[in-house]
Structures are given as structure tokens and as C-alpha cells.
Write an enzyme that holds these catalytic residues in place. Structure first.
Site, mmCIF file in Angstrom:
data_model
loop_
_atom_site.group_PDB
_atom_site.id
_atom_site.type_symbol
_atom_site.label_atom_id
_atom_site.label_comp_id
_atom_site.label_asym_id
_atom_site.label_seq_id
_atom_site.Cartn_x
_atom_site.Cartn_y
_atom_site.Cartn_z
ATOM 1 C CB CYS A 1 -0.912 -0.027 1.229
ATOM 2 S SG CYS A 1 -1.781 1.518 1.545
ATOM 3 C CB CYS B 1 0.199 1.755 4.151
ATOM 4 S SG CYS B 1 -1.578 1.450 4.079
#
Length: 78
Positions: free
Chosen positions: A2, A5
Site C-alpha cells: 500500500c 501506508c
């Protein structure tokens, strides 16, 4: 995997360093902890949840600035 993230992780680490032992910060990998993610109803990542005494006080999806998170946490510490 991600991207957001990965960008968000250093912000969380810096926040923990600044706030020290006044807060407990936990990062959860939703892929490795699918049952917990389902229980918490995480629908998008990154998701930030702030708890106080076991009660969810805030939930926000997407990126957050360190200052924004710090303000939210400090408001609960009063």
C-alpha cells in the site's frame, strides 16, 4: 504494498517519538490480521483509529498529517 501506508508509516513513527509514553501507537497489517480488520470494520487503508479507555473516539480514512493526529490525541489527554 500500500503506497499511502508506506508514506504514512514515518509520520506515525515521528508522532510516537514526539508523544512518547503518553500514547500507545499500534500499526496493524490488515493482510496478516484479517480477522481483526474485519472485526474493526476496516474498509480502506490507511485507516486511523484512536481509542481511549477501550472506546473508539476517532476513525479516519486516508492520510493524516502529524499535526492533525497530535491535536486529536492531545484533545483526549486533557
Amino acid at each position: 504494498w500500500c503506497g499511502p501506508c508506506k508514506q504514512f508509516a514515518p509520520i506515525i513513527d515521528d508522532l510516537k517519538e514526539e508523544m512518547g509514553d503518553t500514547v500507545r501507537i499500534i500499526k496493524i497489517d490488515v493482510d496478516k490480521n484479517q480477522s481483526l480488520s474485519q472485526k474493526l470494520k476496516v474498509m480502506s487503508i490507511p485507516t486511523v483509529m484512536i481509542y481511549q479507555n477501550g472506546e473508539r473516539k476517532y476513525e479516519g480514512k486516508g492520510m493524516h498529517t502529524k499535526d492533525d493526529l497530535k491535536r486529536k490525541l492531545k484533545a483526549l489527554l486533557v
